[in-house]
Design an enzyme around this catalytic site. Structure first.
Site, PDB file in Angstrom:
ATOM      1  CE  LYS A  39      13.912   7.707   0.465  1.00 26.99           C
ATOM      2  NZ  LYS A  39      13.523   6.381   0.908  1.00 26.99           N
ATOM      3  NE  ARG A 134       9.958   0.240   2.667  1.00 27.74           N
ATOM      4  CZ  ARG A 134      10.202   1.407   2.063  1.00 27.74           C
ATOM      5  NH1 ARG A 134      11.407   1.637   1.557  1.00 27.74           N
ATOM      6  NH2 ARG A 134       9.264   2.329   1.944  1.00 27.74           N
TER       7      ARG A 134
HETATM    8  C1  LIG Z   1       6.756   4.808   1.226  1.00 26.18           C
HETATM    9  C2  LIG Z   1       7.463   5.392   0.042  1.00 26.18           C
HETATM   10  N1  LIG Z   1       6.735   5.926  -0.942  1.00 26.18           N
HETATM   11  C3  LIG Z   1       7.310   6.474  -2.031  1.00 26.18           C
HETATM   12  C4  LIG Z   1       8.682   6.503  -2.183  1.00 26.18           C
HETATM   13  C5  LIG Z   1       9.254   7.111  -3.428  1.00 26.18           C
HETATM   14  O1  LIG Z   1       9.819   6.112  -4.231  1.00 26.18           O
HETATM   15  P1  LIG Z   1      10.405   6.465  -5.679  1.00 26.18           P
HETATM   16  O2  LIG Z   1      11.593   7.319  -5.443  1.00 26.18           O
HETATM   17  O3  LIG Z   1      10.732   5.149  -6.275  1.00 26.18           O
HETATM   18  O4  LIG Z   1       9.337   7.170  -6.419  1.00 26.18           O
HETATM   19  C6  LIG Z   1       9.487   5.937  -1.179  1.00 26.18           C
HETATM   20  C7  LIG Z   1      10.939   5.920  -1.279  1.00 26.18           C
HETATM   21  O5  LIG Z   1      11.598   6.880  -1.345  1.00 26.18           O
HETATM   22  C8  LIG Z   1       8.868   5.386  -0.034  1.00 26.18           C
HETATM   23  O6  LIG Z   1       9.580   4.858   0.956  1.00 26.18           O
END
Ligand SMILES: Cc1ncc(COP(=O)(O)O)c(C=O)c1O
Length: 369
Positions: A39, A134
């Site tokens: 994302k 969250r």
């Molecule tokens: C549910 C969830 N898992 C994993 C991630 C990944 O987080 P990070 O970029 O800190 O690894 C996110 C956010 O992007 C998320 O919302």
């Protein structure tokens, strides 16, 4: 004068590949598989494919549009929707996502009905709240929730997940992680099931993963920031051996002049409703680069050159260039935090370019292993 297009984000796929391989190995040594979270780059297909080339077998994104994009592009890896679906998205979720993360029975019931319509069984991971506040069901509600889920013919419960440090800043400590595994253990015993996916968090789990001698039942972690920016979001530091500069944002000087450091005239709020205070430093060498808040989260940018960001409007970033004499056409490079990366990768105004080597111009750095 430059002949290259600005503003642009230069993406070094080799560095992303390197970060992915290193993290996959580190987590793998603890029996944990990585899902690559894309994302942060708007599910950019070149980046997604780079993760796959580095050995990632599941890709995750919070937007169904991005999941759809990856599916339509022919990516064969498991595609996971990271955010609990909106009821209005259910049809697309069943059509394009292999797995979705869920927290609402009403939504799961709708997924089940839709899956039956599409002659499919849709896989789900239930997200459990471990304190970050969250998304997630409360652990005490899990037994009755799961009992209902197991009755639904169109969905298959393939895992339980949790998330840390995304809202409340709660750190996945050894104690928290053991609590999570214990909870999973109790659920599996109660329902006489063995869930294939126990997803214990995100990039914030790095310190826990490195230090734990017992990862418990956790066998999956979803990584975005640490793959893309090489950082541990909890400490804000670069993970040893990883590149923190796989992305470089480049903007172009459109004005450069010696000007006063304090505005003159009767002052009110600016175009963004802010009242800004100024210190008088006399005349200042100021440059404007042709990007602004419409293109990028300016607070997440750090200039590579020793210049300061004074402020910004929708289409301008104003720099105090101090000792450096910038001219129109000169390029100014910035490193980005995760928020800035998200913004430029989803901005139609920022060109995406791909490099495979560190550009000498911007003195890019890598930490030693
Ligand atoms: C549910 C969830 N898992 C994993 C991630 C990944 O987080 P990070 O970029 O800190 O690894 C996110 C956010 O992007 C998320 O919302």
């Amino acid at each position: 004068m430059t002949s290259r297009i600005t503003p642009r984000i230069e993406i070094n796929l080799e560095k992303i590949h390197h970060n992915t391989k290193v993290l996959k190995k580190l987590y793998g040594e603890k029996g944990i598989e990585i899902s690559g979270v894309v994302k942060g780059v708007g599910a950019n297909l070149k980046v997604a494919r780079t993760l796959v080339e580095a050995g990632i077998t599941s890709l995750a994104d919070s937007k169904i549009a991005n999941i759809r994009k990856m599916k339509m592009a022919g990516l064969k890896e498991k595609l996971i929707l990271l955010r609990t679906p909106a009821l209005s998205e259910v049809q697309q979720v069943v059509e394009f996502a292999d797995i979705s993360m869920n927290t609402e029975l009403e939504v799961i019931r709708a997924l089940s009905t839709e899956a039956e319509k599409q002659n499919k069984i849709h896989s789900i991971i239930i997200m459990v709240e471990m304190g970050d506040l969250r998304e997630g069901i409360l652990p005490k509600d899990a037994p009755s929730f799961i009992r209902e889920v197991l009755k639904l013919p169109g969905v298959k419960l393939v895992g339980i997940g949790t998330n840390f440090a995304c809202f409340g800043g709660v750190i996945p400590t050894e104690e928290k992680m053991q609590e999570f595994s214990q909870f999973i253990n109790e659920i599996q015993k109660e329902f006489q099931i063995k869930l294939p996916i126990i997803s214990g968090g995100n990039s914030a789990n790095y310190t826990w993963m490195m230090n734990t001698h017992d990862p418990g039942l956790v066998n999956n972690i979803r990584l975005g920031e640490s793959i893309l920016l090489g950082r541990d979001p909890v400490s804000g530091t670069v993970i040893p051996g990883l590149y923190s500069d796989a992305f470089c944002f480049v903007a172009e000087v459109i004005e450069s002049k010696l000007k006063p450091s304090v505005p003159s005239g009767v002052r009110g709020r600016n175009a963004f409703g802010e009242s800004i205070s100024f210190e008088d430093h006399g005349l200042m060498r100021r440059a404007i680069v042709g990007v602004g808040r419409q293109d990028v989260l300016v607070s997440g940018l750090s200039p590579v050159l020793p210049v300061d960001i004074i402020g910004s409007s929708s289409d301008h970033i104003i720099l105090n260039t101090k000792q450096i004499d910038l001219k129109p056409g000169d390029e100014v490079a910035f490193s980005l935090n995760y928020g800035a990366l998200l913004s430029v990768m989803t901005s139609p105004y920022v060109y995406k370019t791909y490099t495979h080597q560190a550009s000498k111009k911007y003195s890019l750095k890598r930490t030693s292993a």
